[in-house]
Write an enzyme that holds these catalytic residues in place. Structure first.
Site, PDB file in Angstrom:
ATOM      1  N   ASP A 275      33.209  29.807  25.494  1.00 45.11           N
ATOM      2  CA  ASP A 275      31.901  29.244  25.800  1.00 45.11           C
ATOM      3  C   ASP A 275      32.081  27.748  25.998  1.00 45.11           C
ATOM      4  OD1 ASP A 275      29.219  28.167  25.693  1.00 45.11           O
ATOM      5  OD2 ASP A 275      28.582  30.062  24.794  1.00 45.11           O
ATOM      6  N   ARG A 327      25.133  39.217  34.169  1.00 43.20           N
ATOM      7  CA  ARG A 327      24.476  39.247  35.469  1.00 43.20           C
ATOM      8  C   ARG A 327      25.506  39.659  36.515  1.00 43.20           C
ATOM      9  NH1 ARG A 327      20.472  39.562  33.086  1.00 43.20           N
ATOM     10  NH2 ARG A 327      18.597  38.239  33.159  1.00 43.20           N
ATOM     11  N   ASP A 351      26.730  47.224  34.013  1.00 49.25           N
ATOM     12  CA  ASP A 351      25.312  47.511  33.814  1.00 49.25           C
ATOM     13  C   ASP A 351      24.452  46.653  34.732  1.00 49.25           C
ATOM     14  OD1 ASP A 351      23.106  48.811  32.456  1.00 49.25           O
ATOM     15  OD2 ASP A 351      22.744  46.906  31.434  1.00 49.25           O
ATOM     16  N   GLU A 356      20.144  44.763  43.012  1.00 49.97           N
ATOM     17  CA  GLU A 356      19.689  45.911  42.236  1.00 49.97           C
ATOM     18  C   GLU A 356      18.436  46.533  42.858  1.00 49.97           C
ATOM     19  OE1 GLU A 356      19.297  44.731  38.138  1.00 49.97           O
ATOM     20  OE2 GLU A 356      21.425  44.262  37.942  1.00 49.97           O
ATOM     21  N   HIS A 378      21.286  48.886  34.722  1.00 42.35           N
ATOM     22  CA  HIS A 378      20.692  47.716  34.056  1.00 42.35           C
ATOM     23  C   HIS A 378      19.740  48.157  32.931  1.00 42.35           C
ATOM     24  CE1 HIS A 378      19.506  43.226  34.727  1.00 42.35           C
ATOM     25  NE2 HIS A 378      19.599  43.530  33.449  1.00 42.35           N
ATOM     26  N   GLY A 380      20.648  47.788  29.654  1.00 44.92           N
ATOM     27  CA  GLY A 380      21.145  47.189  28.419  1.00 44.92           C
ATOM     28  C   GLY A 380      20.066  46.888  27.404  1.00 44.92           C
TER      29      GLY A 380
END
Length: 421
Positions: A275, A327, A351, A356, A378, A380
């Site tokens: 990160d 994403r 996912d 989409e 998608h 999740g």
């Protein structure tokens, strides 16, 4: 105008004689470079100045510059927990912002907060929320009424660009039941002094889905299921691996990333993270080289778009598993396809997708025919518990801004440890 010439114009020379009319109000000096001057002349409670940013002179000590007037107003709203119709702008220059009361210096100020909000709710937000929102005003799911809406409650399926904002001049508050903000033109929201709040309550659901995808790939579960349905016994051809003792790398240690890390640690994996904005993690290169499983949980920004491509996949262990629950635009799908076909990647779980639904896209059509790929739509954040947490969180945000709360009719106290925030 040269910067040094501005100081002579902007330097305070005495208190404004009309400011006495406003004594007793909370005064914020908001605007561009003249805000510090106005702050000194009015003895403002806080100063928020938009651009330009001055590099020297007495203005250089300004601590909170903003890109434009709307951003400064939006910041003032947040700091004071006020909405547009509870603010008064005193200026002889038009702000161009609907829903903000504007007066000329010396005018008598009378704000008139509306008690009747028009709250537009997206179709994929739990229906249970509608009744709980009624104390705040009218609740509707008719998006043809965007022009009169003051509050929007959305998910990623509802995109808000500059054109949408222009059609919603009365808008004050957006609540999005998501972790990311890539479906909202945040800069346009700031320009129009619209508050944007997140209700990021689905991290645990996303983390558990990521675990499910990893297990399915590591043990060949989905592949074996497909073969069994086709009456093909593949016991001798499926050899998976256990997760305990393996090393996982989580990319982005936000709310979702922390939950993913916790779940994977819980089954005995060693978990590292990358990160850019947190200390204590590993470099992206080291994480990719050392991880058996890499999980993408990043939000979509210009920095993270295309974060994992051919170069990054080449760094990964041979046979490693890559899972994207962040994403779709984070991952170069063509690069992932090539790596699957050569055996560089041992498995891929998706996912999320760049478009989409992805049906008809060339990359998706190739992926759906591969045995070492798991594809989910998608989902999740789709769990019963997450849906209940959305209701609770949205009501909390509404109460914060409008100063009153309604009680959630359902009992959510049992959720306890499931709540990831």
């Amino acid at each position: 105008m040269r910067e040094e010439d501005f100081y002579e114009i902007a330097r305070p020379r005495g208190e404004m004689d009309w400011i006495e009319r406003y004594r007793g109000w909370n005064i914020a000096a908001v605007g561009w470079g003249l805000a510090p001057t106005a702050s000194k002349l009015t003895r403002a409670d806080l100063t928020l100045a938009s651009s330009p940013i001055f590099s020297n002179g007495y203005l250089s000590g300004l601590n909170n510059p903003y890109d434009d007037f709307g951003s400064a107003v939006s910041a003032a709203m947040r700091l004071n927990l006020k909405l547009k119709d509870e603010l008064a702008i005193v200026s002889d220059v038009a702000t161009g912002m609907r829903g903000v009361f504007q007066y000329y210096p010396g005018d008598r100020i009378q704000t008139n907060p509306s008690g009747d909000e028009l709250i537009l709710v997206a179709d994929n937000i739990p229906k249970d929320l509608d009744k709980e929102l009624e104390p705040y005003g009218e609740v509707s799911r008719d998006w043809n009424r965007l022009e009169d809406a003051t509050v929007l409650i959305i998910r990623t399926d509802r995109k808000l660009d500059a054109d949408d904002f222009s059609k919603a001049p009365m808008l004050k508050l957006i609540i999005t039941a998501t972790h990311g903000l890539d479906h909202i033109d945040v800069e346009e929201a700031k320009r129009r002094a619209v508050i944007v709040e997140r209700a990021p309550v689905r991290a645990r659901a996303v983390a558990e889905l990521a675990l499910g995808i990893i297990l399915a790939l590591a043990r060949g579960i989905a592949y074996s299921d497909r073969k069994m349905r086709g009456l093909e016994w593949v016991k001798g051809r499926v050899r998976g691996f256990e997760l305990a003792g393996r090393r996982a790398g989580v990319i982005s240690m936000g709310i979702v990333g922390r939950e993913v890390a916790e779940v994977l640690k819980g089954i005995g994996m060693h978990v590292d993270y990358y990160d850019k904005y947190r200390t204590g993690g590993r470099s992206l290169e080291r994480l990719l080289r050392e991880s058996d499983i890499v999980v993408l949980t990043s939000p979509l920004t210009e920095e993270t778009r295309g974060l994992i491509g051919r170069r990054e996949i080449a760094m990964m262990k041979d046979g490693a598993i890559l899972v994207n629950v962040g994403r779709g635009e984070l991952l170069d799908l063509d690069a992932a396809l090539e790596a699957l076909e050569t055996g560089k990647l041992g498995g891929l779980g998706l996912d999320v997708y760049p478009r989409e639904p992805p049906f008809g896209d060339e990359a998706f059509e190739r992926l759906r025919n591969m045995d070492n790929v798991i594809l989910t739509p998608h989902l999740g954040g789709s769990s019963e518990e997450a849906e209940r947490r959305i209701v609770s969180e949205v009501l909390g945000i509404m109460g914060k801004w409008f100063g009153r709360r309604s009680e959630v009719s359902r009992d959510i106290s049992a959720l306890g440890s499931l709540n990831p925030i």
